[in-house]
Write a protein that holds these residues in place. Structure first.
Motif, PDB file in Angstrom:
ATOM      1  N   ASN A  18       0.847  -1.177   0.000  1.00  0.00           N
ATOM      2  CA  ASN A  18       0.000   0.000   0.000  1.00  0.00           C
ATOM      3  C   ASN A  18       0.894   1.242   0.000  1.00  0.00           C
ATOM      4  N   GLN A  19       0.684   2.172  -0.907  1.00  0.00           N
ATOM      5  CA  GLN A  19       1.548   3.345  -1.042  1.00  0.00           C
ATOM      6  C   GLN A  19       1.312   4.423   0.010  1.00  0.00           C
ATOM      7  N   ASP A  20       0.244   4.333   0.815  1.00  0.00           N
ATOM      8  CA  ASP A  20      -0.006   5.367   1.828  1.00  0.00           C
ATOM      9  C   ASP A  20       0.578   5.007   3.188  1.00  0.00           C
ATOM     10  N   GLY A  21       1.472   4.041   3.230  1.00  0.00           N
ATOM     11  CA  GLY A  21       2.178   3.740   4.468  1.00  0.00           C
ATOM     12  C   GLY A  21       1.679   2.512   5.208  1.00  0.00           C
ATOM     13  N   GLY A  22       0.644   1.897   4.757  1.00  0.00           N
ATOM     14  CA  GLY A  22       0.142   0.703   5.423  1.00  0.00           C
ATOM     15  C   GLY A  22       0.483  -0.556   4.650  1.00  0.00           C
ATOM     16  N   ALA A  23       0.488  -1.672   5.338  1.00  0.00           N
ATOM     17  CA  ALA A  23       0.709  -2.987   4.715  1.00  0.00           C
ATOM     18  C   ALA A  23       1.949  -3.018   3.835  1.00  0.00           C
ATOM     19  N   CYS A  24       3.059  -2.490   4.322  1.00  0.00           N
ATOM     20  CA  CYS A  24       4.275  -2.409   3.520  1.00  0.00           C
ATOM     21  C   CYS A  24       5.214  -3.579   3.805  1.00  0.00           C
ATOM     22  N   VAL A  25       5.578  -4.245   2.751  1.00  0.00           N
ATOM     23  CA  VAL A  25       6.546  -5.329   2.820  1.00  0.00           C
ATOM     24  C   VAL A  25       7.753  -4.901   2.008  1.00  0.00           C
ATOM     25  N   GLU A  26       8.941  -5.097   2.572  1.00  0.00           N
ATOM     26  CA  GLU A  26      10.166  -4.793   1.850  1.00  0.00           C
ATOM     27  C   GLU A  26      10.989  -6.063   1.691  1.00  0.00           C
ATOM     28  N   VAL A  27      11.679  -6.157   0.562  1.00  0.00           N
ATOM     29  CA  VAL A  27      12.555  -7.297   0.306  1.00  0.00           C
ATOM     30  C   VAL A  27      13.950  -6.782  -0.014  1.00  0.00           C
ATOM     31  N   ALA A  28      14.940  -7.611   0.219  1.00  0.00           N
ATOM     32  CA  ALA A  28      16.326  -7.291  -0.114  1.00  0.00           C
ATOM     33  C   ALA A  28      16.799  -8.246  -1.195  1.00  0.00           C
ATOM     34  N   ASP A  29      17.364  -7.694  -2.244  1.00  0.00           N
ATOM     35  CA  ASP A  29      17.879  -8.505  -3.347  1.00  0.00           C
ATOM     36  C   ASP A  29      19.362  -8.799  -3.132  1.00  0.00           C
ATOM     37  N   GLY A  30      19.899  -9.679  -3.955  1.00  0.00           N
ATOM     38  CA  GLY A  30      21.327  -9.923  -3.946  1.00  0.00           C
ATOM     39  C   GLY A  30      21.777 -11.181  -3.227  1.00  0.00           C
ATOM     40  N   PHE A  31      20.847 -11.980  -2.770  1.00  0.00           N
ATOM     41  CA  PHE A  31      21.190 -13.235  -2.104  1.00  0.00           C
ATOM     42  C   PHE A  31      20.843 -14.376  -3.053  1.00  0.00           C
TER      43      PHE A  31
END
Length: 69
Positions: A18-31
């Motif tokens: 969600n772009q308004d700050g809710g339900a945000c999941v982040e992932v890290a690449d490079g593994f």
């Protein structure tokens, strides 16, 4: 179980977050074997790591609408 150092990784927000700050999941690449995932509202909190194949299956299921809220 081996510990993974995530202190210097660059996190990106999921395109499904969600772009308004809710339900945000982040992932890290490079593994090569795992995909680290965290809650963007708690960046200093824990991160979960998923096997690449499992994460790929999950993302495909989301894109295909196989998972519903």
């Amino acid at each position: 179980m081996r510990s993974i150092d995530l202190t210097t990784v660059t996190w990106r927000k999921s395109s499904y977050s969600n772009q308004d700050g809710g339900a945000c999941v982040e992932v890290a690449d490079g593994f090569t074997a795992v995909v680290p995932v965290r809650d963007s509202k708690n960046p200093s909190g824990p991160a979960l790591t998923f096997a690449v194949g499992g994460w790929s299956s999950f993302v495909s299921a989301v894109k295909d609408g196989e998972l519903s809220a």
